[in-house]
Design a protein around this motif. Structure first.
Motif: not given
Lengths: 205, 205
Positions: A99, A106, A111, B19-20, B95, B98-99, B101-103, B114, B156-157, B160-161, B163-164
């Motif tokens: 999540r 947003e 982070r 985005e959201s 993005t 990520r969304r 997977m989260a939802e 996925i 994969f990592a 998606i990872g 930029d974090v």
DNA sequence: CCCCAAAGCAAGCAGGTGCTTGCATACAAC
DNA sequence: GTTGTATGCAAGCACCTGCTTGCTTTGGGG
């Protein structure tokens, strides 16, 4: 008495956030889960954002306790233990991680939840590996760093991806960490020990 | 004329979702981005859920074009190319991944986004690697499978990872795929080619 | 010229959501 | 017993969100 409600709210907030994300975590729901009145939430934290932010800050610190020893001993066992605990820890907070990663744009203040949970471990691993097999050239060190990143990434991907695409990860789940470490050690030029193999055969932890 | 609005809405839906998220992707916003009236959205798709579901189904098919050859030739080059394109593709939809997977818990119908994007590639890689260095024992095959999973997980990592937590992945970004492949090949017992090294040195793609 | 499907526009409804206010209650300290 | 602090409860406000309704506009085909 104040502290009790605070803690209940923080815990509930983390749980509801993991279940429903930021937007989905309504103040009414959080208050209900915490077993306190919604008004109390606003009295104690001022706003929903502040509560969530504070709740996220509490997620990591209870984190991974296992650290690699300063001087390598039984390399295989130490690495397996480290990887296992690391993997178990991340699995435990996998929904929060997912999540948080999804909603980073947003809510950038989150982070740290991810960053603090990941960066130090990689460094730790690289230091350890460098002692096990000191790199001779710059290119060598670069490859070692990449190998460490790959082990770390494998654990990360396993933790957050296994329930989504189970087929993409080694079976059984309980042996995954050991298998990652074995491949990693093989890259380092270390054969998996007989002890490891026999332990594996009998299924002992 | 109908088709134009449909496509615009599907595209806008995917963008706004990325985005959201699902909850954040309001029908008013999607319609605005698509440049059509909100009512049209409901006339064409019936409900928000149906629009989003259809939009997600369109994300993957435009996917990764690169496939590993049936018979290995220049192993290093082929693997680097495969990994690079795979990585680039996943970064492009990171993005959305990520969304999704989260939802996943809230919207299980999106699992396919996925699953379809990941499972087949791993199988493909294992088949290829098995031809390059045929495993001799069952344990050997198991390790090879794990190594393939690790390469796949690293990609994969990274996708998606990065930029974090940029520090957790090899630099520069453009050489990451190559580095992963080099470690993987080293595990297979294949030394990175001089061609690869020189290409790396001069920075040629 | 007329017809009809596709699209726009204005308005609204029912339910949810963050947050506030006013007041009652409990309970511990002094 | 009084005071103060923490909490509960009921109500509500302004705004958002999914979705609907009724009507007008537009533009190509008969």
């Amino acid at each position: 008495m104040s502290i009790v409600s605070r803690d209940k709210l923080l815990e509930a907030a983390a749980q509801v956030f993991a279940e429903s994300g930021f937007r989905g975590a309504t103040t009414r729901r959080i208050a209900e889960v915490a077993g306190v009145n919604e008004v109390t939430l606003f009295r104690l934290f001022g706003s929903k954002s502040q509560l969530l932010t504070e709740a996220m800050a509490c997620v990591h610190p209870q984190g991974c306790v296992c650290a690699l020893p300063a001087q390598p001993g039984d390399v295989e066992q130490e690495l397996v233990e480290w990887s296992s605990s690391h993997l178990a820890f991340m699995r435990g907070i996998s929904t929060v991680i997912r999540r948080t990663m999804a909603e980073l744009d947003e809510h950038p203040e989150m982070r740290s939840v991810i960053a603090e949970a990941k960066a130090p471990y990689l460094h730790q691993l690289f230091e350890y590996a460098s002692k096990v097999r000191p790199p001779e050239t710059a290119a060598d060190a670069d490859m070692l760093r990449t190998a460490c990143a790959m082990l770390s990434s494998s654990i990360f991907a396993d933790a957050i991806g296994r329930d989504v695409v189970p087929a993409a990860y080694p079976e059984p789940e309980s042996e995954a960490a050991r298998k990652y470490v074995e491949v990693f050690l093989s890259f380092l030029g270390i054969q998996p020990s007989a002890a490891g193999a026999s332990r594996r055969a009998v299924g002992v932890k």
